[in-house]
Design a protein around this motif. Structure first.
Motif: not given
Length: 289
Positions: A66-67, A92-93, A228-233
């Protein structure tokens, strides 16, 4: 036995280079002002995961971090060493998370990944030294946990045999899968990057890392493994109130780089008088007590 292994890894500021810009006005670490490195004990954890994969053909290793978008480098470093995939939680959350909010975000991501047999990470990160995230992830997922591991000896009959370092010695424990394991820095160091894997994955990026004008942009259409896998809240169905600053009951007041310097020296003999004098001084100065 085929295993699905998730490595918890963190990109951390190099605490050997803490300067005056290390903190933001909100009291969080200004990561953009500090060199970023792969958290050392997470590298030990990655090596244990890769060894488990080597011992259990057909197993897969994924790196979860996470970052900000630049933390995708952590996933690439895992791929260069033999990991199969990775997931970056970036939003950003998520920013400003303490251990409680971090473990919540990681736990929701692991639930999204699904069917995980082993979650393994370093004992602690050098930017916090709390050793809380791994156990908190285990608690949130309702999984067994083993801490202070030095070696995952074997996986057999749905159980992990783990050697762990404790005060006064070493003990070997057996834990049923699925399990969360945190690894000490005294465990085996990470293997070096594989040259062939570096060539394969050197352009692997998360969508937010891309500028759009790179000469290799066309590769992302023909080589899906480079995305690459990118996930948000929202992607992990997270509760915004439990993420980032809003989900963090603890705040960092200040970060300082302290260098201890000897201001004076004292020569002592082995006499009772000198020893008693030293002990009194240490107690008076609250150095010990």
């Amino acid at each position: 036995m085929k295993l699905n292994i998730v490595v918890l890894a963190k990109q951390v500021p190099d605490t050997r280079n803490v300067g005056k810009d290390a903190m933001t006005a909100e009291g969080t670490v200004n990561r953009a002002a500090l060199p970023a490195i792969f958290n050392p004990e997470d590298l030990n954890a990655l090596e244990q995961a890769l060894r488990i994969k080597d011992q259990n053909p057909g197993s897969t290793v994924g790196v979860l971090t996470m970052g900000p978008p630049r933390a995708g480098e952590i996933i690439r470093q895992g791929l260069y060493r033999g990991a199969d995939t990775g997931w970056l939680l970036t939003d950003r959350k998520f920013a400003g998370a303490d251990t409680l909010a971090t473990s919540y975000a990681l736990a929701t991501a692991i639930q999204k990944i699904g069917h995980v047999d082993i979650v393994i990470g370093g004992r602690q990160a050098i930017d916090g030294d709390t050793a809380q995230v791994g156990p908190q992830v285990a608690q949130k997922l309702g999984l067994n946990q083993v801490t202070y591991a030095e070696e995952v000896v074997k996986i057999e009959d749905g159980k992990a045999t783990i050697r762990r370092h404790i005060d006064g010695g070493v003990e070997t424990v057996v834990a049923p899968l699925p399990v969360v394991i945190t690894v000490n820095g005294s465990a085996a160091p990470a293997r070096p990057c594989n040259a062939k894997l570096v060539m394969k994955y050197k352009y692997a990026t998360c969508p937010m890392e891309r500028k759009g004008d790179e000469p290799w942009t066309d590769l992302y259409e023909t080589r899906p493994y480079l995305t690459l896998n990118q996930w948000s809240v929202a992607d992990v169905n997270g509760d915004e109130a439990q993420c980032g600053l809003s989900g963090s009951p603890t705040k960092v007041k200040a970060v300082k780089n302290i260098v201890f310097q000897a201001k004076e020296s004292k020569t002592l003999t082995g006499s009772d008088e000198d020893i008693n004098s030293l002990m009194k001084e240490l107690l008076d100065e609250k150095i010990i007590g």
